[in-house]
Motif scaffolding. Structure first.
Motif: not given
Length: 112
Positions: A68-87
């Motif tokens: 809404r503020e017109g700022l660049p932004h990015a959400i990161v989703r983990d690939a799931g290769h180590t500690q976390l589930d994919p996505g």
């Protein structure tokens, strides 16, 4: 100019995983910025902070506010290769952008 990276505290990322997710977020949002904003941010020392989010819902709420503020932004989703589930959503970067606008979106959060 400033960039804020917001990382989740509820998924138990180790320090190395956290560092990698913050780096992914920072670079992705930087690539989303206009060439003018990229130059301004790089020329002013690449100011950035890392902040805490309680969970995925908070990251998406902040991403909507950045949009809404017109700022660049990015959400990161983990690939799931180590500690976390994919996505698994791990982090959000907001900016680079004018510090007052980045703070308008993330200014209520605690430092990591």
């Amino acid at each position: 100019m400033k960039q804020a990276i917001v990382a989740r505290t509820d998924i138990g990322m180790g320090k190395g995983k956290l560092a990698a997710q913050v780096a992914h977020a920072s670079l992705s949002a930087y690539e989303d910025a206009s060439p003018k904003d990229r130059r301004a941010w790089k020329g002013s020392g690449q100011k950035k902070i890392v902040l805490k989010a309680s969970g995925e819902e908070e990251l998406f709420r902040l991403a909507d506010a950045a949009e809404r503020e017109g700022l660049p932004h990015a959400i990161v989703r983990d690939a799931g290769h180590t500690q976390l589930d994919p996505g698994t959503v791990t982090a959000l970067a907001v900016g680079p952008g004018p510090e007052r606008i980045v703070d308008k979106v993330t200014g209520d959060l605690s430092l990591f």
